[in-house]
Design a protein around this motif. Structure first.
Motif, short mmCIF file in Angstrom:
data_model
loop_
_atom_site.label_atom_id
_atom_site.label_comp_id
_atom_site.label_asym_id
_atom_site.label_seq_id
_atom_site.Cartn_x
_atom_site.Cartn_y
_atom_site.Cartn_z
N MET A 109 -8.25 -35.10 -30.04
CA MET A 109 -7.24 -34.36 -30.77
C MET A 109 -7.71 -32.92 -30.96
N ALA A 110 -6.91 -31.96 -30.61
CA ALA A 110 -7.28 -30.55 -30.72
C ALA A 110 -7.24 -30.10 -32.18
N ALA A 111 -8.18 -29.24 -32.51
CA ALA A 111 -8.23 -28.70 -33.87
C ALA A 111 -7.06 -27.76 -34.09
N ASP A 112 -6.70 -27.60 -35.35
CA ASP A 112 -5.61 -26.68 -35.67
C ASP A 112 -6.06 -25.25 -35.35
N PRO A 113 -5.12 -24.32 -35.18
CA PRO A 113 -5.47 -22.95 -34.79
C PRO A 113 -6.45 -22.26 -35.75
N LEU A 114 -6.28 -22.45 -37.04
CA LEU A 114 -7.16 -21.81 -38.00
C LEU A 114 -8.59 -22.34 -37.86
N SER A 115 -8.74 -23.63 -37.66
CA SER A 115 -10.07 -24.21 -37.47
C SER A 115 -10.73 -23.68 -36.20
N ARG A 116 -9.95 -23.53 -35.14
CA ARG A 116 -10.51 -22.98 -33.88
C ARG A 116 -10.99 -21.55 -34.08
N VAL A 117 -10.22 -20.76 -34.82
CA VAL A 117 -10.60 -19.36 -35.06
C VAL A 117 -11.89 -19.31 -35.88
N PHE A 118 -11.94 -20.07 -36.99
CA PHE A 118 -13.16 -20.07 -37.81
C PHE A 118 -14.35 -20.59 -37.01
N ALA A 119 -14.17 -21.63 -36.22
CA ALA A 119 -15.26 -22.18 -35.42
C ALA A 119 -15.74 -21.15 -34.39
N ALA A 120 -14.82 -20.45 -33.77
CA ALA A 120 -15.19 -19.43 -32.78
C ALA A 120 -15.98 -18.31 -33.43
N LEU A 121 -15.61 -17.95 -34.65
CA LEU A 121 -16.29 -16.85 -35.34
C LEU A 121 -17.53 -17.29 -36.10
N ALA A 122 -17.87 -18.57 -36.02
CA ALA A 122 -19.07 -19.06 -36.70
C ALA A 122 -20.34 -18.53 -36.03
N ASP A 123 -20.23 -18.15 -34.77
CA ASP A 123 -21.39 -17.66 -34.03
C ASP A 123 -21.51 -16.14 -34.20
N PRO A 124 -22.69 -15.63 -34.57
CA PRO A 124 -22.85 -14.19 -34.79
C PRO A 124 -22.61 -13.33 -33.54
N THR A 125 -22.95 -13.86 -32.36
CA THR A 125 -22.71 -13.10 -31.13
C THR A 125 -21.21 -12.93 -30.91
N ARG A 126 -20.45 -13.99 -31.13
CA ARG A 126 -19.00 -13.90 -30.95
C ARG A 126 -18.38 -12.97 -31.99
N ARG A 127 -18.88 -13.01 -33.24
CA ARG A 127 -18.37 -12.08 -34.25
C ARG A 127 -18.63 -10.65 -33.84
N ASP A 128 -19.82 -10.41 -33.28
CA ASP A 128 -20.15 -9.06 -32.83
C ASP A 128 -19.24 -8.63 -31.69
N MET A 129 -18.96 -9.54 -30.77
CA MET A 129 -18.06 -9.21 -29.65
C MET A 129 -16.66 -8.85 -30.18
N VAL A 130 -16.18 -9.63 -31.14
CA VAL A 130 -14.86 -9.34 -31.72
C VAL A 130 -14.88 -7.97 -32.38
N ALA A 131 -15.94 -7.66 -33.10
CA ALA A 131 -16.04 -6.36 -33.76
C ALA A 131 -16.05 -5.23 -32.73
N ARG A 132 -16.76 -5.43 -31.63
CA ARG A 132 -16.81 -4.40 -30.59
C ARG A 132 -15.46 -4.26 -29.90
N LEU A 133 -14.76 -5.38 -29.70
CA LEU A 133 -13.44 -5.31 -29.05
C LEU A 133 -12.39 -4.70 -29.97
N ALA A 134 -12.65 -4.67 -31.26
CA ALA A 134 -11.70 -4.03 -32.19
C ALA A 134 -11.61 -2.54 -31.90
N GLY A 135 -12.68 -1.98 -31.33
CA GLY A 135 -12.68 -0.56 -31.00
C GLY A 135 -11.99 -0.26 -29.69
N ALA A 136 -12.18 -1.12 -28.70
CA ALA A 136 -11.58 -0.89 -27.38
C ALA A 136 -11.81 -2.11 -26.50
N ASP A 137 -10.95 -2.28 -25.52
CA ASP A 137 -11.13 -3.35 -24.53
C ASP A 137 -12.44 -3.10 -23.78
N ALA A 138 -13.02 -4.18 -23.26
CA ALA A 138 -14.27 -4.06 -22.51
C ALA A 138 -14.32 -5.15 -21.45
#
Length: 125
Positions: free
Chosen positions: A1-30
């Motif tokens: 059973m797939a997790a709900d969208p909010l759980s997937r987002v929180f799980a994806a952002l649980a990793d510091p590398t992924r949070r950093d990537m999201v922060a960097r992409l907030a500035g511009a595509d890469a």
């Protein structure tokens, strides 16, 4: 059973590398290569991180000639913000009620402390 969208987002952002990537992409595509530059990991490892972010709906990839930029889907962050904001407002209301109770208390009331006029056996000394 797939997790709900909010759980997937929180799980994806649980990793510091992924949070950093999201922060960097907030500035511009890469590109994947550009995203991999500051990390001591392979491009394949970065691709795996991006796949998790994609599965959560946080990023998308497009094609621009030979370039394949990764784009932050910022509206997905609104899902998190809405959830967090609801609980922030509830906590704020509880603090507001506590402030009201404290403000209604007289200022000259001192706290009561048990007196130390008994010995450990409970008998007065």
């Amino acid at each position: 059973m797939a997790a709900d969208p909010l759980s997937r987002v929180f799980a994806a952002l649980a990793d510091p590398t992924r949070r950093d990537m999201v922060a960097r992409l907030a500035g511009a595509d890469a590109t994947v290569g550009e995203l991999a530059e500051p990390y001591d990991v392979s491009v394949q490892a970065v691709s795996k991180h991006l796949r998790v972010l994609e599965d959560a709906g946080l990023v998308s990839r497009s094609r621009d000639a030979q370039r394949r930029p990764v784009h932050l889907e910022a509206e997905v962050l609104d899902l998190m913000t809405t959830w967090i904001e609801r609980y922030r407002r509830q906590a704020e209301e509880r603090y507001r009620r506590l402030d009201d109770v404290l403000a209604s208390m007289p200022d000259d009331v001192s706290p009561t402390h048990p007196t130390d006029d008994t010995t450990p056996g409970g008998n007065p000394s």
